[in-house]
Design a protein around this motif. Structure first.
Motif, PDB file in Angstrom:
ATOM      1  N   SER A 276      -3.549   8.570  11.187  1.00 59.76           N
ATOM      2  CA  SER A 276      -4.446   8.810  12.308  1.00 59.76           C
ATOM      3  C   SER A 276      -4.986  10.238  12.285  1.00 59.76           C
ATOM      4  CB  SER A 276      -3.760   8.497  13.641  1.00 59.76           C
ATOM      5  OG  SER A 276      -2.746   9.426  13.878  1.00 59.76           O
ATOM      6  N   GLU A 277      -4.181  11.162  11.770  1.00 57.60           N
ATOM      7  CA  GLU A 277      -4.665  12.549  11.687  1.00 57.60           C
ATOM      8  C   GLU A 277      -5.582  12.783  10.492  1.00 57.60           C
ATOM      9  OE1 GLU A 277      -1.539  15.517  12.017  1.00 57.60           O
ATOM     10  OE2 GLU A 277      -0.624  14.233  13.564  1.00 57.60           O
ATOM     11  N   HIS A 278      -5.263  12.125   9.405  1.00 51.62           N
ATOM     12  CA  HIS A 278      -6.066  12.274   8.180  1.00 51.62           C
ATOM     13  C   HIS A 278      -6.465  10.883   7.692  1.00 51.62           C
ATOM     14  CE1 HIS A 278      -4.905  16.524   7.843  1.00 51.62           C
ATOM     15  NE2 HIS A 278      -3.733  16.098   8.298  1.00 51.62           N
ATOM     16  N   PRO A 279      -7.465  10.301   8.320  1.00 46.68           N
ATOM     17  CA  PRO A 279      -7.818   8.916   7.993  1.00 46.68           C
ATOM     18  C   PRO A 279      -8.167   8.738   6.510  1.00 46.68           C
ATOM     19  CG  PRO A 279      -9.005   9.663   9.937  1.00 46.68           C
ATOM     20  CD  PRO A 279      -8.352  10.869   9.332  1.00 46.68           C
ATOM     21  N   ARG A 280      -7.665   7.698   5.943  1.00 47.04           N
ATOM     22  CA  ARG A 280      -7.954   7.378   4.532  1.00 47.04           C
ATOM     23  C   ARG A 280      -7.653   5.906   4.314  1.00 47.04           C
ATOM     24  NH1 ARG A 280      -2.190  10.255   2.961  1.00 47.04           N
ATOM     25  NH2 ARG A 280      -2.047  10.767   5.143  1.00 47.04           N
ATOM     26  N   ILE A 281      -8.014   5.404   3.152  1.00 50.95           N
ATOM     27  CA  ILE A 281      -7.683   4.016   2.827  1.00 50.95           C
ATOM     28  C   ILE A 281      -6.245   3.991   2.328  1.00 50.95           C
ATOM     29  CG2 ILE A 281      -8.089   2.141   1.183  1.00 50.95           C
ATOM     30  CD1 ILE A 281     -11.055   2.725   1.310  1.00 50.95           C
ATOM     31  N   ILE A 282      -5.412   3.263   3.029  1.00 50.27           N
ATOM     32  CA  ILE A 282      -4.033   3.121   2.556  1.00 50.27           C
ATOM     33  C   ILE A 282      -3.787   1.645   2.284  1.00 50.27           C
ATOM     34  CG2 ILE A 282      -1.589   3.301   3.189  1.00 50.27           C
ATOM     35  CD1 ILE A 282      -2.190   5.838   4.687  1.00 50.27           C
ATOM     36  N   ILE A 283      -3.326   1.352   1.091  1.00 48.67           N
ATOM     37  CA  ILE A 283      -3.019  -0.042   0.759  1.00 48.67           C
ATOM     38  C   ILE A 283      -1.508  -0.163   0.613  1.00 48.67           C
ATOM     39  CG2 ILE A 283      -3.400  -1.933  -0.870  1.00 48.67           C
ATOM     40  CD1 ILE A 283      -6.004  -0.532  -1.724  1.00 48.67           C
ATOM     41  N   LEU A 284      -0.935  -1.060   1.407  1.00 47.80           N
ATOM     42  CA  LEU A 284       0.512  -1.275   1.329  1.00 47.80           C
ATOM     43  C   LEU A 284       0.745  -2.653   0.748  1.00 47.80           C
ATOM     44  CD1 LEU A 284       1.474  -0.198   4.980  1.00 47.80           C
ATOM     45  CD2 LEU A 284       1.720   1.189   2.940  1.00 47.80           C
ATOM     46  N   SER A 285       1.371  -2.695  -0.416  1.00 44.46           N
ATOM     47  CA  SER A 285       1.680  -4.029  -0.923  1.00 44.46           C
ATOM     48  C   SER A 285       3.151  -4.289  -0.623  1.00 44.46           C
ATOM     49  CB  SER A 285       1.387  -4.094  -2.416  1.00 44.46           C
ATOM     50  OG  SER A 285       2.560  -4.199  -3.150  1.00 44.46           O
ATOM     51  N   THR A 286       3.434  -5.478  -0.157  1.00 45.75           N
ATOM     52  CA  THR A 286       4.803  -5.722   0.306  1.00 45.75           C
ATOM     53  C   THR A 286       5.226  -7.187   0.349  1.00 45.75           C
ATOM     54  OG1 THR A 286       6.344  -5.215   2.095  1.00 45.75           O
ATOM     55  CG2 THR A 286       4.128  -5.852   2.740  1.00 45.75           C
ATOM     56  N   HIS A 287       6.550  -7.354   0.364  1.00 43.80           N
ATOM     57  CA  HIS A 287       7.142  -8.659   0.681  1.00 43.80           C
ATOM     58  C   HIS A 287       7.646  -8.634   2.124  1.00 43.80           C
ATOM     59  CE1 HIS A 287       7.667  -9.682  -3.529  1.00 43.80           C
ATOM     60  NE2 HIS A 287       8.306  -8.563  -3.726  1.00 43.80           N
ATOM     61  N   LEU A 288       7.890  -7.407   2.617  1.00 48.16           N
ATOM     62  CA  LEU A 288       8.534  -7.279   3.926  1.00 48.16           C
ATOM     63  C   LEU A 288       7.504  -7.464   5.035  1.00 48.16           C
ATOM     64  CD1 LEU A 288      10.667  -4.098   3.156  1.00 48.16           C
ATOM     65  CD2 LEU A 288      11.416  -6.469   3.109  1.00 48.16           C
ATOM     66  N   VAL A 289       6.945  -8.660   5.089  1.00 49.43           N
ATOM     67  CA  VAL A 289       5.807  -8.876   5.970  1.00 49.43           C
ATOM     68  C   VAL A 289       6.180  -8.724   7.437  1.00 49.43           C
ATOM     69  CG1 VAL A 289       3.971 -10.465   6.588  1.00 49.43           C
ATOM     70  CG2 VAL A 289       4.833 -10.411   4.264  1.00 49.43           C
ATOM     71  N   SER A 290       7.285  -9.360   7.842  1.00 49.37           N
ATOM     72  CA  SER A 290       7.605  -9.358   9.272  1.00 49.37           C
ATOM     73  C   SER A 290       7.923  -7.952   9.763  1.00 49.37           C
ATOM     74  CB  SER A 290       8.772 -10.293   9.559  1.00 49.37           C
ATOM     75  OG  SER A 290       9.881  -9.893   8.805  1.00 49.37           O
ATOM     76  N   GLU A 291       8.418  -7.121   8.850  1.00 49.85           N
ATOM     77  CA  GLU A 291       8.789  -5.780   9.261  1.00 49.85           C
ATOM     78  C   GLU A 291       7.587  -4.847   9.332  1.00 49.85           C
ATOM     79  OE1 GLU A 291      12.422  -4.166   7.416  1.00 49.85           O
ATOM     80  OE2 GLU A 291      11.192  -2.391   7.033  1.00 49.85           O
ATOM     81  N   MET A 292       6.576  -5.129   8.529  1.00 52.86           N
ATOM     82  CA  MET A 292       5.484  -4.169   8.391  1.00 52.86           C
ATOM     83  C   MET A 292       4.175  -4.619   9.000  1.00 52.86           C
ATOM     84  SD  MET A 292       6.240  -2.908   4.524  1.00 52.86           S
ATOM     85  CE  MET A 292       4.927  -1.708   4.478  1.00 52.86           C
ATOM     86  N   ASP A 293       4.136  -5.861   9.509  1.00 54.22           N
ATOM     87  CA  ASP A 293       2.821  -6.382   9.906  1.00 54.22           C
ATOM     88  C   ASP A 293       2.124  -5.520  10.957  1.00 54.22           C
ATOM     89  OD1 ASP A 293       4.484  -7.126  11.935  1.00 54.22           O
ATOM     90  OD2 ASP A 293       4.112  -9.286  11.780  1.00 54.22           O
ATOM     91  N   TYR A 294       2.912  -4.860  11.817  1.00 46.86           N
ATOM     92  CA  TYR A 294       2.274  -4.045  12.856  1.00 46.86           C
ATOM     93  C   TYR A 294       1.511  -2.844  12.305  1.00 46.86           C
ATOM     94  CZ  TYR A 294       5.944  -0.446  12.609  1.00 46.86           C
ATOM     95  OH  TYR A 294       6.772   0.556  12.192  1.00 46.86           O
ATOM     96  N   LEU A 295       1.762  -2.519  11.039  1.00 51.56           N
ATOM     97  CA  LEU A 295       1.073  -1.381  10.422  1.00 51.56           C
ATOM     98  C   LEU A 295      -0.343  -1.736   9.984  1.00 51.56           C
ATOM     99  CD1 LEU A 295       3.903  -0.214   7.979  1.00 51.56           C
ATOM    100  CD2 LEU A 295       3.258   0.946  10.087  1.00 51.56           C
ATOM    101  N   PHE A 296      -0.547  -3.019   9.696  1.00 51.28           N
ATOM    102  CA  PHE A 296      -1.802  -3.406   9.037  1.00 51.28           C
ATOM    103  C   PHE A 296      -2.994  -3.478   9.988  1.00 51.28           C
ATOM    104  CE2 PHE A 296       1.211  -6.266   6.403  1.00 51.28           C
ATOM    105  CZ  PHE A 296       1.665  -5.176   5.702  1.00 51.28           C
ATOM    106  N   ASP A 297      -4.131  -2.930   9.519  1.00 51.81           N
ATOM    107  CA  ASP A 297      -5.387  -3.147  10.220  1.00 51.81           C
ATOM    108  C   ASP A 297      -6.070  -4.380   9.647  1.00 51.81           C
ATOM    109  OD1 ASP A 297      -5.319  -0.772  11.822  1.00 51.81           O
ATOM    110  OD2 ASP A 297      -5.724   0.367   9.999  1.00 51.81           O
ATOM    111  N   GLU A 298      -5.946  -4.521   8.323  1.00 51.24           N
ATOM    112  CA  GLU A 298      -6.509  -5.703   7.656  1.00 51.24           C
ATOM    113  C   GLU A 298      -5.475  -6.266   6.705  1.00 51.24           C
ATOM    114  OE1 GLU A 298     -10.380  -5.438   5.759  1.00 51.24           O
ATOM    115  OE2 GLU A 298     -11.172  -4.299   7.461  1.00 51.24           O
ATOM    116  N   VAL A 299      -5.611  -7.544   6.444  1.00 50.08           N
ATOM    117  CA  VAL A 299      -4.637  -8.213   5.588  1.00 50.08           C
ATOM    118  C   VAL A 299      -5.346  -8.911   4.431  1.00 50.08           C
ATOM    119  CG1 VAL A 299      -2.886 -10.021   5.517  1.00 50.08           C
ATOM    120  CG2 VAL A 299      -3.111  -8.612   7.561  1.00 50.08           C
ATOM    121  N   LEU A 300      -4.776  -8.740   3.236  1.00 49.99           N
ATOM    122  CA  LEU A 300      -5.265  -9.493   2.075  1.00 49.99           C
ATOM    123  C   LEU A 300      -4.083 -10.274   1.520  1.00 49.99           C
ATOM    124  CD1 LEU A 300      -6.672  -6.338   1.742  1.00 49.99           C
ATOM    125  CD2 LEU A 300      -7.974  -7.685   0.108  1.00 49.99           C
ATOM    126  N   ILE A 301      -4.264 -11.566   1.356  1.00 47.44           N
ATOM    127  CA  ILE A 301      -3.174 -12.360   0.774  1.00 47.44           C
ATOM    128  C   ILE A 301      -3.609 -12.870  -0.593  1.00 47.44           C
ATOM    129  CG2 ILE A 301      -1.698 -14.398   1.013  1.00 47.44           C
ATOM    130  CD1 ILE A 301      -1.780 -14.064   4.001  1.00 47.44           C
TER     131      ILE A 301
END
Lengths: 290, 267
Positions: free
Chosen positions: A177-202
Motif C-alpha cells: 500500500s505504501e509502494h504500490p507495485r505488481i505482486i504475484i503470489l503463487s501458492t497452494h495455501l489458498v485458504s490462508e492467503m486468499d484475503y491478500l489477493f486483489d485478482e486471481v488467476l487459476i
C-alpha cells in the motif's frame, strides 16, 4: 511506476508435453495477484518466463510493450523470488543483501534491516547454516526490500511456520500500500492467503481457467442448500461444480452470476444460499481425471 | 539507464579476487613451510618436478604452476553458478558475459603482479637474514618429452610456457597473465557447455584441451622452449604468438557467448 504485462497465446513445450498452452492475460494495475494451480499446473513455468529465466516456445510475452528476455531495462524491474537451494551459500545475510542492493535500483536497505529484525534473522551467519524457514524468510526480505515494480513470490512461504507467514503477509500488505507495485503470489495455501489477493488467476494443466477480480470470483460462486428436490429444481440450469448429499438434504456448489432475483427465489423455496471460498472454487475448478 | 556490465566487472574482479587471495595465502604458507623445512632438515628440497639443481623454487614459480588449475576451476564456477545468480538479480546474460570478461582480465593481470611483488619481498627477506636457502627459478625446458602426444598434453596442462622473472619481469608477468587467462577461458567453456548441453557438454573438454595445447605451443616456440617433435617451426616472433593466442581466446569467448546467450536459468 506501473508496469503492464501482456501475455498472448503463450506456450511452453518440453518435447510433446505442454507446460503452458495458449495462455493469455493482461496485468496492468499495481495489485496483488494470486496465481493458483495444482502441482505441475504450470505456475513456475509461467513465472520463469516473466522473469526471463527462459524463452517461450510460442506466443508473446511483453512487459511495457517490450520483450523482456535479455532486455536490461525490463529485467531489472522484475524480481522472481523462489525457494532456491542455499546449501552452498556461504555468504552472510549482510553481504547477500548488499549484493542485491547493487543490482536492484529501488532496494531499500533500511527496510531490509527492519524486516531482518522482524523475522529474527541472524545477519552474521552463513545463509546455508540457517533453518529452512529462516532461508525462506531471507528470500521474503530480498523480495520485499527490492521493491521491484514486478515482484513475484513463488511459494516462498512454504518453509515458514505459521507466525512467520503471518508477519510476511502483514508486511506484504503494508508495503504494497505504501509502494504500490505488481505482486504475484503463487501458492497452494489458498485458504490462508486468499484475503491478500486483489485478482486471481487459476492455472490448470498449463491453461488459464480463470482470471477475475477476487471479489467477483467469490460473489459468483454460491452454495445452495436445502431439500434435495428443491435444490435440483433451482440449480438445473446452473453451472454446478460440486454436489453433496446427506439424507434428504443436498448442498450444491454453483458458479456463475447469481442474480438478486435468484436469491429471492431461493429464499422463497426455503433454500439457503451461502458463499463459497476461493479454496472450494479452486478445488472444484481444477479437479478431474489426472 | 546506467550501464550494468561495469558493475558486474567490478564485482567479478572482487569476488574472484577474494578467492584468489585465499588461494595465494595457501600458496604462501606452502612456500613458508618449504623454506622452513629446507633450513631445518638441511636437506635441499628437491621437488621431483624440478631439475636437480636443488633448492626451493620461488613463490612466483609455485604460483605460476598452481594458478592454472585455480583459474580453470573458477572459470567453471563462473559459468555454472555465477551466471544464474546474476540473471536472478535482473542482469542480462550479455552484461554478465561482458562484465566477467573484463573483471577476469583484471584478475589475470593482478595475480602475477601480486605474485611477483610477494616473491620479491620473500627473496629480499631471505637475503637480508642470510637464510641458507637456495632459491631457484623453474627450468623452462621441463616440459620436454619424447614426442608422446598424451604426455605432451598432460605436461602442457601442468607446465605452461614459462619465462623466468629474473631475466625479464615484465615479460614473465605478461606470459603468466596470458597463461592463466587461457585456463580461465577453458574452464568457462567447459562450465558453459555443461550448463547448456548437459552431459554432451563433455565434448567441450576436448576443445578446452585444444585451446591450452595450441597456446602452449605458440608461446613455447616464441620463448625458445621445447615443443613436441611434430612441430617443425622453430622460430616465431613473440608478437605473432601473442596475437595468435588472443585470436584463439577471442574465438573461444565467442563460443561461450553463443552458448550462454539464451541459456535457461534453472530454479
Amino acid at each position: 511506476m506501473t508496469m503492464q504485462i501482456d501475455v498472448k497465446n503463450l506456450s511452453l513445450q518440453f518435447g510433446n508435453h505442454y507446460a503452458l498452452k495458449d495462455v493469455s492475460f493482461q496485468l496492468s494495475d499495481n495489485k496483488i495477484y494470486g496465481l493458483i494451480g495444482r502441482n505441475g499446473a504450470g505456475k513456475t513455468s509461467l513465472l520463469s518466463l516473466l522473469a526471463s529465466f527462459r524463452e517461450p516456445t510460442n506466443g508473446t510475452l511483453k512487459i511495457n510493450g517490450e520483450i523482456p528476455f535479455e532486455n536490461a531495462k525490463i529485467m531489472q524491474q522484475v524480481n522472481f523470488i523462489f525457494n532456491k537451494d542455499n546449501q552452498d551459500e556461504t555468504e552472510k545475510l549482510e553481504r547477500v543483501l548488499g549484493d542485491v542492493q547493487r543490482y536492484r535500483p529501488n532496494f531499500d536497505m533500511e527496510y531490509a534491516n527492519y524486516l531482518v529484525k522482524k523475522f529474527n534473522l541472524p545477519i552474521d551467519k552463513p545463509i546455508r547454516k540457517l533453518s529452512k524457514g529462516m532461508q525462506s524468510a531471507v528470500n521474503a526480505v530480498i523480495g520485499l526490500a527490492s521493491r521491484t515494480p514486478i515482484t513475484i513470490f513463488d511459494e516462498v512461504y512454504n518453509g515458514m511456520d505459521a507466525p512467520t507467514r503471518e508477519v510476511f503477509y502483514q508486511e506484504l500488505l503494508e508495503d504494497q500500500s505504501e509502494h504500490p507495485r505488481i505482486i504475484i503470489l503463487s501458492t497452494h495455501l489458498v485458504s490462508e492467503m486468499d484475503y491478500l489477493f486483489d485478482e486471481v488467476l487459476i492455472l490448470n494443466k498449463g491453461q488459464l481457467v480463470l482470471h477475475e477480480d477476487y471479489e467477483t470470483v467469490v460473489t459468483k460462486g454460491a452454495s445452495i442448500t436445502g431439500a434435495s428436490e428443491a435444490v435440483d429444481a433451482f440449480t438445473q440450469s446452473m453451472n454446478i461444480l460440486n454436489t453433496k448429499q446427506l439424507g434428504n438434504t443436498k448442498s450444491v456448489m454453483v458458479y456463475g452470476e447469481l442474480r438478486d432475483v435468484d436469491r429471492k427465489l431461493a429464499h422463497q423455496n426455503g433454500l439457503e444460499v451461502g458463499p463459497i471460498s476461493l479454496q472450494d472454487l479452486f478445488i472444484h475448478l481444477t479437479e478431474g481425471e489426472e | 539507464m546506467p550501464r550494468i556490465y561495469p558493475k558486474v566487472a567490478k564485482d567479478m574482479f572482487l569476488v574472484q579476487g577474494s578467492w584468489a587471495f585465499g588461494f595465494m595465502e595457501v600458496m604462501l604458507i606452502i612456500q613458508f613451510v618449504k623454506i622452513m623445512s629446507s633450513i631445518l632438515s638441511d636437506v635441499k628440497i628437491v621437488s621431483s618436478l624440478f631439475k636437480e639443481s636443488g633448492g626451493v623454487n620461488t613463490y612466483f614459480d609455485s604460483l605460476f604452476i598452481a594458478s592454472n588449475i585455480f583459474m580453470l576451476v573458477i572459470g567453471i564456477i563462473s559459468a555454472v553458478s555465477v551466471l544464474s545468480h546474476y540473471v536472478s538479480n535482473g542482469v542480462t546474460r550479455k552484461d554478465y558475459f561482458k562484465g566477467t570478461l573484463i573483471g577476469t582480465l583484471g584478475l589475470a593481470i593482478t595475480i602475477p603482479v601480486a605474485g611477483a611483488i610477494i616473491s620479491a619481498v620473500i627473496t629480499f627477506i631471505v637475503n637480508l637474514l642470510n637464510i641458507p636457502v637456495n632459491m631457484n627459478p623453474l627450468d623452462g625446458s621441463m616440459n620436454e618429452t619424447e614426442g608422446h602426444l598424451i604426455a605432451d598434453l598432460i605436461l602442457s596442462i601442468i607446465f605452461t610456457p614459462y619465462e623466468d622473472p629474473s631475466s625479464s619481469w615484465l615479460l614473465a608477468i605478461f606470459i603468466f597473465a596470458i597463461n592463466i587467462f587461457t585456463y580461465y577461458v577453458a574452464g568457462w567453456l567447459i562450465g558453459a557447455a555443461f550448463s547448456r548441453f548437459g552431459i554432451f557438454g563433455i565434448v567441450s573438454i576436448v576443445l578446452a584441451f585444444v585451446l591450452i595445447y595450441i597456446e602452449d605451443i605458440l608461446i613455447s616456440i616464441s620463448l625458445g622452449l621445447p615443443v613436441p617433435s611434430f612441430i617443425t617451426i622453430t622460430e616465431l616472433p613473440l608478437a605473432f604468438s601473442v596475437i595468435g593466442t588472443f585470436v584463439l581466446i577471442a574465438i573461444y569467448c565467442w563460443l561461450i557467448r553463443l552458448m550462454t546467450k539464451k541459456i535457461i536459468v534453472k530454479y
